[in-house]
Design a protein around this motif. Sequence first.
Motif, PDB file in Angstrom:
ATOM      1  N   VAL A 104       0.840  -1.196   0.000  1.00 40.22           N
ATOM      2  CA  VAL A 104       0.000   0.000   0.000  1.00 40.22           C
ATOM      3  C   VAL A 104       0.877   1.248   0.000  1.00 40.22           C
ATOM      4  O   VAL A 104       2.071   1.181   0.301  1.00 40.22           O
ATOM      5  CB  VAL A 104      -0.946   0.029   1.231  1.00 40.22           C
ATOM      6  N   TYR A 105       0.270   2.367  -0.345  1.00 41.16           N
ATOM      7  CA  TYR A 105       0.938   3.663  -0.279  1.00 41.16           C
ATOM      8  C   TYR A 105      -0.093   4.698   0.165  1.00 41.16           C
ATOM      9  O   TYR A 105      -1.300   4.498  -0.011  1.00 41.16           O
ATOM     10  CB  TYR A 105       1.543   4.046  -1.629  1.00 41.16           C
ATOM     11  N   GLN A 106       0.354   5.769   0.760  1.00 42.30           N
ATOM     12  CA  GLN A 106      -0.552   6.795   1.265  1.00 42.30           C
ATOM     13  C   GLN A 106      -0.842   7.863   0.220  1.00 42.30           C
ATOM     14  O   GLN A 106       0.064   8.348  -0.452  1.00 42.30           O
ATOM     15  CB  GLN A 106       0.031   7.446   2.517  1.00 42.30           C
ATOM     16  N   ARG A 107      -2.144   8.207   0.106  1.00 43.75           N
ATOM     17  CA  ARG A 107      -2.572   9.304  -0.767  1.00 43.75           C
ATOM     18  C   ARG A 107      -3.805   9.949  -0.147  1.00 43.75           C
ATOM     19  O   ARG A 107      -4.793   9.270   0.133  1.00 43.75           O
ATOM     20  CB  ARG A 107      -2.891   8.805  -2.179  1.00 43.75           C
ATOM     21  N   ASP A 108      -3.739  11.245   0.063  1.00 42.11           N
ATOM     22  CA  ASP A 108      -4.862  12.002   0.639  1.00 42.11           C
ATOM     23  C   ASP A 108      -5.358  11.389   1.948  1.00 42.11           C
ATOM     24  O   ASP A 108      -6.574  11.314   2.201  1.00 42.11           O
ATOM     25  CB  ASP A 108      -6.026  12.075  -0.369  1.00 42.11           C
ATOM     26  N   GLY A 109      -4.424  10.899   2.746  1.00 42.77           N
ATOM     27  CA  GLY A 109      -4.791  10.345   4.041  1.00 42.77           C
ATOM     28  C   GLY A 109      -5.361   8.946   3.992  1.00 42.77           C
ATOM     29  O   GLY A 109      -5.840   8.437   5.011  1.00 42.77           O
ATOM     30  N   MET A 110      -5.334   8.301   2.809  1.00 38.25           N
ATOM     31  CA  MET A 110      -5.862   6.940   2.680  1.00 38.25           C
ATOM     32  C   MET A 110      -4.738   6.002   2.242  1.00 38.25           C
ATOM     33  O   MET A 110      -3.800   6.414   1.563  1.00 38.25           O
ATOM     34  CB  MET A 110      -7.004   6.895   1.655  1.00 38.25           C
ATOM     35  N   TRP A 111      -4.868   4.738   2.608  1.00 39.34           N
ATOM     36  CA  TRP A 111      -3.917   3.708   2.186  1.00 39.34           C
ATOM     37  C   TRP A 111      -4.452   3.034   0.936  1.00 39.34           C
ATOM     38  O   TRP A 111      -5.443   2.300   0.979  1.00 39.34           O
ATOM     39  CB  TRP A 111      -3.694   2.688   3.302  1.00 39.34           C
ATOM     40  N   PRO A 148       1.761   4.037  -7.020  1.00 36.88           N
ATOM     41  CA  PRO A 148       2.278   5.242  -6.372  1.00 36.88           C
ATOM     42  C   PRO A 148       2.757   6.279  -7.382  1.00 36.88           C
ATOM     43  O   PRO A 148       3.311   5.940  -8.427  1.00 36.88           O
ATOM     44  CB  PRO A 148       3.458   4.712  -5.541  1.00 36.88           C
ATOM     45  N   ARG A 149       2.513   7.537  -7.057  1.00 37.40           N
ATOM     46  CA  ARG A 149       3.050   8.643  -7.835  1.00 37.40           C
ATOM     47  C   ARG A 149       4.387   9.058  -7.228  1.00 37.40           C
ATOM     48  O   ARG A 149       4.819   8.515  -6.206  1.00 37.40           O
ATOM     49  CB  ARG A 149       2.077   9.818  -7.808  1.00 37.40           C
ATOM     50  N   GLU A 150       5.014  10.013  -7.875  1.00 35.44           N
ATOM     51  CA  GLU A 150       6.274  10.524  -7.354  1.00 35.44           C
ATOM     52  C   GLU A 150       6.062  11.061  -5.933  1.00 35.44           C
ATOM     53  O   GLU A 150       5.130  11.823  -5.674  1.00 35.44           O
ATOM     54  CB  GLU A 150       6.808  11.630  -8.265  1.00 35.44           C
ATOM     55  N   THR A 173       4.644  -2.641   2.581  1.00 33.96           N
ATOM     56  CA  THR A 173       3.736  -3.723   2.951  1.00 33.96           C
ATOM     57  C   THR A 173       3.260  -3.504   4.376  1.00 33.96           C
ATOM     58  O   THR A 173       4.068  -3.395   5.301  1.00 33.96           O
ATOM     59  CB  THR A 173       4.425  -5.087   2.820  1.00 33.96           C
ATOM     60  N   ARG A 174       1.934  -3.411   4.554  1.00 35.59           N
ATOM     61  CA  ARG A 174       1.352  -3.177   5.870  1.00 35.59           C
ATOM     62  C   ARG A 174       0.192  -4.139   6.102  1.00 35.59           C
ATOM     63  O   ARG A 174      -0.357  -4.722   5.152  1.00 35.59           O
ATOM     64  CB  ARG A 174       0.844  -1.727   5.975  1.00 35.59           C
ATOM     65  N   SER A 175      -0.187  -4.279   7.370  1.00 30.25           N
ATOM     66  CA  SER A 175      -1.374  -5.064   7.717  1.00 30.25           C
ATOM     67  C   SER A 175      -2.583  -4.149   7.608  1.00 30.25           C
ATOM     68  O   SER A 175      -2.696  -3.158   8.336  1.00 30.25           O
ATOM     69  CB  SER A 175      -1.254  -5.621   9.136  1.00 30.25           C
ATOM     70  N   VAL A 176      -3.492  -4.468   6.659  1.00 26.47           N
ATOM     71  CA  VAL A 176      -4.646  -3.615   6.392  1.00 26.47           C
ATOM     72  C   VAL A 176      -5.894  -4.467   6.219  1.00 26.47           C
ATOM     73  O   VAL A 176      -5.816  -5.683   6.049  1.00 26.47           O
ATOM     74  CB  VAL A 176      -4.446  -2.762   5.115  1.00 26.47           C
ATOM     75  N   GLY A 195      -9.778   3.174  -0.327  1.00 25.66           N
ATOM     76  CA  GLY A 195      -8.621   2.943   0.525  1.00 25.66           C
ATOM     77  C   GLY A 195      -8.865   1.864   1.562  1.00 25.66           C
ATOM     78  O   GLY A 195     -10.004   1.534   1.894  1.00 25.66           O
ATOM     79  N   ALA A 196      -7.769   1.331   2.077  1.00 29.41           N
ATOM     80  CA  ALA A 196      -7.815   0.385   3.186  1.00 29.41           C
ATOM     81  C   ALA A 196      -7.521   1.138   4.479  1.00 29.41           C
ATOM     82  O   ALA A 196      -7.144   2.312   4.460  1.00 29.41           O
ATOM     83  CB  ALA A 196      -6.784  -0.722   2.968  1.00 29.41           C
ATOM     84  N   ILE A 197      -7.700   0.473   5.607  1.00 33.50           N
ATOM     85  CA  ILE A 197      -7.300   1.045   6.891  1.00 33.50           C
ATOM     86  C   ILE A 197      -6.238   0.145   7.504  1.00 33.50           C
ATOM     87  O   ILE A 197      -6.244  -1.076   7.294  1.00 33.50           O
ATOM     88  CB  ILE A 197      -8.483   1.198   7.863  1.00 33.50           C
ATOM     89  N   LEU A 198      -5.317   0.730   8.244  1.00 30.55           N
ATOM     90  CA  LEU A 198      -4.348  -0.071   8.974  1.00 30.55           C
ATOM     91  C   LEU A 198      -5.089  -0.836  10.057  1.00 30.55           C
ATOM     92  O   LEU A 198      -5.852  -0.259  10.833  1.00 30.55           O
ATOM     93  CB  LEU A 198      -3.271   0.819   9.599  1.00 30.55           C
ATOM     94  N   SER A 199      -4.889  -2.147  10.113  1.00 29.46           N
ATOM     95  CA  SER A 199      -5.652  -2.951  11.056  1.00 29.46           C
ATOM     96  C   SER A 199      -4.983  -4.289  11.289  1.00 29.46           C
ATOM     97  O   SER A 199      -4.368  -4.853  10.376  1.00 29.46           O
ATOM     98  CB  SER A 199      -7.077  -3.186  10.520  1.00 29.46           C
ATOM     99  N   GLU A 200      -5.122  -4.788  12.513  1.00 27.06           N
ATOM    100  CA  GLU A 200      -4.685  -6.145  12.846  1.00 27.06           C
ATOM    101  C   GLU A 200      -5.901  -7.040  13.092  1.00 27.06           C
ATOM    102  O   GLU A 200      -5.752  -8.182  13.546  1.00 27.06           O
ATOM    103  CB  GLU A 200      -3.806  -6.108  14.104  1.00 27.06           C
TER     104      GLU A 200
END
Length: 235
Positions: free
Chosen positions: A149-156, A165-167, A173-176, A188-193
């Motif tokens: 995942v990558y962050q854009r506008d506060g979302m994963w 991803p843009r420049e 790699t995150r748990s989402v 977008g996804a959310i960070l989550s376990e």
Amino acid sequence: GHNLPEVLEFRDKVVQKYGLRLHVASVEDYLADGRLTERPDGIRNPLQTVPLLDAISENRFDAVFGGGRRDEERSRAKERIFSLRNAFGQWDPKRQRPELWNLYNGRHAPGEHVRVFPLSNWTELDIWRYIARENVDLASIYYAHQRPVYQRDGMWMTPGVWGGPREGETLETRSVRYRTVGDGSTTGAILSEAATNEAILAEVAASRLTERGATRGDDRVSEAAMEDRKREGYF
């Protein structure tokens, strides 16, 4: 064309398990033959409206069921459980009928149809309580998993055929998990376990953002983005 693969895999598994007849109205097909044109921002969710209305008209559906809920988004708070759409598939909140004592009016003129939202009065927490109680099978994407995942506008966001991803955006790699599923370019996804129903129940109970508010970029275009799409015939 912008669907997350786990969703399509789950759909096809359900169709096969229950022997269902599946009708698919594809934005990709409409783009290929010129009936639709790709938007400059690459988001395809608004483009779903034309294939949806064509499928309803071609199959002469009187009622189409959806999972929308009033707590998701402000314009959906105006929605009736039986929502009348005119002959062009358009929604006018002023034409909606009163619904007193759980009595619903499904009458409509030729060419019109109703959208039916049986879960309108449920909350996201109600949904997950029901899923946990009844052990409902879901697409794996709703549970915590490892994903690039990558962050854009506060979302994963996750990369796919819609791009990556843009420049200046870093892929990691995150748990989402996903709280809602739509066009991969804007959902977008959310960070989550939270990998079990019980863990998700605890997570949702503590959340102060609706699933659309937290993870749907297409609702952030303007204050009335969803209402504008619904007036055109969007679900």
